[in-house]
Design an enzyme around this catalytic site. Structure first.
Site, short mmCIF file in Angstrom:
data_model
loop_
_atom_site.label_atom_id
_atom_site.label_comp_id
_atom_site.label_asym_id
_atom_site.label_seq_id
_atom_site.Cartn_x
_atom_site.Cartn_y
_atom_site.Cartn_z
N GLU A 1 0.64 -1.22 0.03
CA GLU A 1 0.02 0.04 -0.14
C GLU A 1 0.87 1.21 0.02
O GLU A 1 0.55 2.33 -0.55
CB GLU A 1 -0.98 0.14 1.29
CG GLU A 1 -1.93 -1.26 1.14
CD GLU A 1 -2.80 -1.02 -0.13
OE1 GLU A 1 -3.36 -0.16 -0.27
OE2 GLU A 1 -3.00 -2.33 -0.84
N TRP B 1 2.12 1.73 -3.49
CA TRP B 1 0.82 2.19 -4.34
C TRP B 1 0.88 3.64 -4.08
O TRP B 1 0.66 4.42 -5.10
CB TRP B 1 -0.21 1.61 -3.93
CG TRP B 1 -1.60 2.28 -4.54
CD1 TRP B 1 -2.40 3.23 -4.32
CD2 TRP B 1 -2.01 1.79 -5.94
NE1 TRP B 1 -3.50 3.47 -5.21
CE2 TRP B 1 -3.16 2.84 -6.18
CE3 TRP B 1 -1.64 1.12 -7.14
CZ2 TRP B 1 -3.84 2.47 -7.61
CZ3 TRP B 1 -2.19 1.28 -8.22
CH2 TRP B 1 -3.31 1.67 -8.66
N TRP C 1 -19.75 11.93 -20.32
CA TRP C 1 -20.16 12.23 -18.99
C TRP C 1 -21.47 12.95 -18.88
O TRP C 1 -21.83 13.89 -19.80
CB TRP C 1 -19.38 13.07 -18.25
CG TRP C 1 -17.73 12.28 -17.93
CD1 TRP C 1 -16.91 12.91 -18.61
CD2 TRP C 1 -17.65 11.17 -17.56
NE1 TRP C 1 -15.60 12.10 -18.42
CE2 TRP C 1 -16.03 11.14 -17.36
CE3 TRP C 1 -18.23 10.47 -16.80
CZ2 TRP C 1 -15.40 10.05 -16.89
CZ3 TRP C 1 -17.49 9.23 -15.95
CH2 TRP C 1 -16.08 9.37 -16.37
N ASN D 1 -11.22 2.95 3.21
CA ASN D 1 -10.58 3.03 1.65
C ASN D 1 -11.78 1.86 0.81
O ASN D 1 -12.05 2.38 -0.24
CB ASN D 1 -9.46 2.11 1.69
CG ASN D 1 -8.66 2.18 0.05
OD1 ASN D 1 -8.58 3.20 -0.48
ND2 ASN D 1 -8.68 0.99 -0.14
N TRP E 1 -15.46 11.99 -13.37
CA TRP E 1 -14.49 11.62 -11.89
C TRP E 1 -13.89 13.01 -11.48
O TRP E 1 -13.85 12.93 -10.01
CB TRP E 1 -13.49 10.76 -12.28
CG TRP E 1 -12.44 11.11 -13.24
CD1 TRP E 1 -12.60 10.82 -14.79
CD2 TRP E 1 -11.34 12.09 -13.04
NE1 TRP E 1 -11.52 11.59 -15.23
CE2 TRP E 1 -10.70 12.24 -14.23
CE3 TRP E 1 -10.81 12.24 -11.81
CZ2 TRP E 1 -9.49 13.00 -14.27
CZ3 TRP E 1 -9.54 13.06 -11.85
CH2 TRP E 1 -8.80 13.39 -13.12
N TRP F 1 -8.87 8.25 -8.28
CA TRP F 1 -10.37 8.71 -8.92
C TRP F 1 -10.04 8.03 -10.41
O TRP F 1 -11.11 7.34 -10.84
CB TRP F 1 -10.45 9.86 -8.83
CG TRP F 1 -11.38 10.28 -7.65
CD1 TRP F 1 -10.79 10.75 -6.37
CD2 TRP F 1 -12.76 9.92 -7.59
NE1 TRP F 1 -11.96 11.00 -5.47
CE2 TRP F 1 -13.15 10.31 -6.21
CE3 TRP F 1 -13.75 9.76 -8.28
CZ2 TRP F 1 -14.50 10.53 -5.70
CZ3 TRP F 1 -15.08 9.65 -7.73
CH2 TRP F 1 -15.47 10.07 -6.39
#
Length: 288
Positions: A96, A99, A127, A162, A180, A203
Site C-alpha cells: 500500500e 501504491w 459524462w 478505503n 470523475w 479516482w
C-alpha cells in the site's frame, strides 16, 4: 499581528469528528505504534472491512509530512523481526505504501493529474450533467446504504474507509456517469488525507482512465459490496443510525418504501448496463 490559538470557533464546531486524528509528529508516532500493536496482525484479511478497525489511520500524517514512509517501513521491519508471524500482513501494508509512491510517479508524468485523463481515449467520454444526483451523492442520499454511510462518515470525520471510497467513487462514476473530476474535487475538499497524487490517481483508477486502472467493466454492486464487507451492518448502522431501516434491502427488484428519499436514485442493473454501453461506445484516440 499574531493569531490567538485559544480563540474558539464561531458557530457550530464542525471539526469535532476530526478528533480521531492527533495532528503532529507525536500523534503520527502514536498512531503507528497503535497500528503495529493492534491492527497489523489482521491487516491482510481485515483491511477491506469497514466494520473492523484494522487500518493504520496514518494517511493524514503522511499527507502532511508528520511521518515518513521510511520511518513506517523501519518500524514495520522491527515488528516483523520481533514477531515473524506478522510477515504476511506487513508485506501487504508495504504494498500500500508502494501504491502511494506509484501515484507520485504518475503525478510527475502528468502534473495536471487532477484535471487531465491519463489515458487519451477517455477525452470524449460522454459524462452526464446531473446536479441533483451529484448533490444526493455528496449528502449520502443515494438510497444505497454503504455509499451513503461512507459519504456521511466523510462529512463528519474528514475520513472514509478505503473500501468504501472505492464503492462510493465507482457509484458516482459508473452508476451516475458523472465525471470523475467532480468526485475528486469533493474528496479534495473533505478529506483530511487529500493528497495531490493519491486522490486523483485513485479516482482515475476507478474510472478506468488512469495508469494500470481498473477495467471499465469492473462496476461495483453497492448492495453486494455491503453484504460482503459489512455483513452485520455494523459500519452502516454507525453512520446511518435509525435511517438504516428505511433503506430498500438487497433483493433484485427492490421493495417499494414509503420513505421516497431512501429509494435508490438509480437502479443497479440499469446503471450497470448504461455504463457498459457508454464505455463501449466511446470514441477512441491514439495516444500522443
Amino acid at each position: 499581528m499574531s493569531l490567538n490559538p485559544t480563540l474558539p470557533p464561531s458557530g457550530v464546531d464542525w471539526t469535532q469528528g476530526f478528533s480521531q486524528f492527533t495532528p503532529g509528529e507525536r500523534g503520527a508516532r502514536r498512531a503507528l505504534r497503535q497500528f503495529l500493536r493492534e491492527g497489523l496482525d489482521d491487516y491482510a484479511n481485515g483491511r477491506d472491512r469497514p466494520d473492523l478497525d484494522v487500518t493504520s489511520r496514518l494517511s493524514p500524517h503522511l499527507r502532511f509530512g508528520e511521518i515518513s514512509p521510511h520511518r513506517i517501513l523501519l518500524e514495520l521491519d522491527k515488528a516483523v523481526a520481533a514477531n515473524p508471524r506478522l510477515s504476511a500482513p506487513a508485506a501487504k501494508f508495504r504494498s500500500e505504501l508502494a501504491w502511494r509512491d506509484f501515484s507520485y510517479t504518475l503525478l510527475r508524468q502528468q502534473p495536471r493529474l487532477h484535471t487531465t485523463n491519463f489515458r487519451n481515449d477517455f477525452e470524449s467520454f460522454p459524462w452526464r450533467s446531473d446536479p441533483a444526483a451529484l448533490r444526493a451523492w455528496r449528502l449520502g442520499e443515494t438510497g444505497y446504504d454503504l455509499v451513503d454511510a461512507g459519504m456521511k462518515e466523510l462529512w463528519a470525520t474528514g475520513y472514509m474507509h478505503n473500501r468504501v471510497r472505492m464503492v462510493a467513487a465507482s457509484f458516482l462514476i459508473k452508476h451516475l456517469l458523472i465525471d470523475w473530476r467532480e468526485g475528486e474535487r469533493w474528496f479534495w475538499d473533505c478529506l483530511l488525507d487529500a493528497d495531490s497524487a493519491n486522490n486523483p490517481a485513485s479516482w482515475q483508477w476507478v474510472a478506468g482512465c488512469g495508469a494500470d486502472a481498473a477495467p471499465y467493466f469492473r462496476i461495483f454492486n453497492p448492495i453486494a459490496q455491503a453484504a460482503k464487507f459489512d455483513p452485520q451492518g455494523v459500519y452502516r448502522a454507525r453512520w446511518l443510525g435509525g435511517e438504516l431501516d428505511s433503506y430498500v434491502r438487497a433483493d433484485k427488484a427492490g421493495t417499494p418504501n414509503a420513505d421516497l428519499r431512501r429509494r435508490p436514485i438509480v437502479d443497479h442493473a440499469f446503471a450497470r448496463q448504461r455504463a457498459l454501453d457508454a464505455y463501449h461506445n466511446r470514441e477512441t484516440h491514439e495516444p500522443d
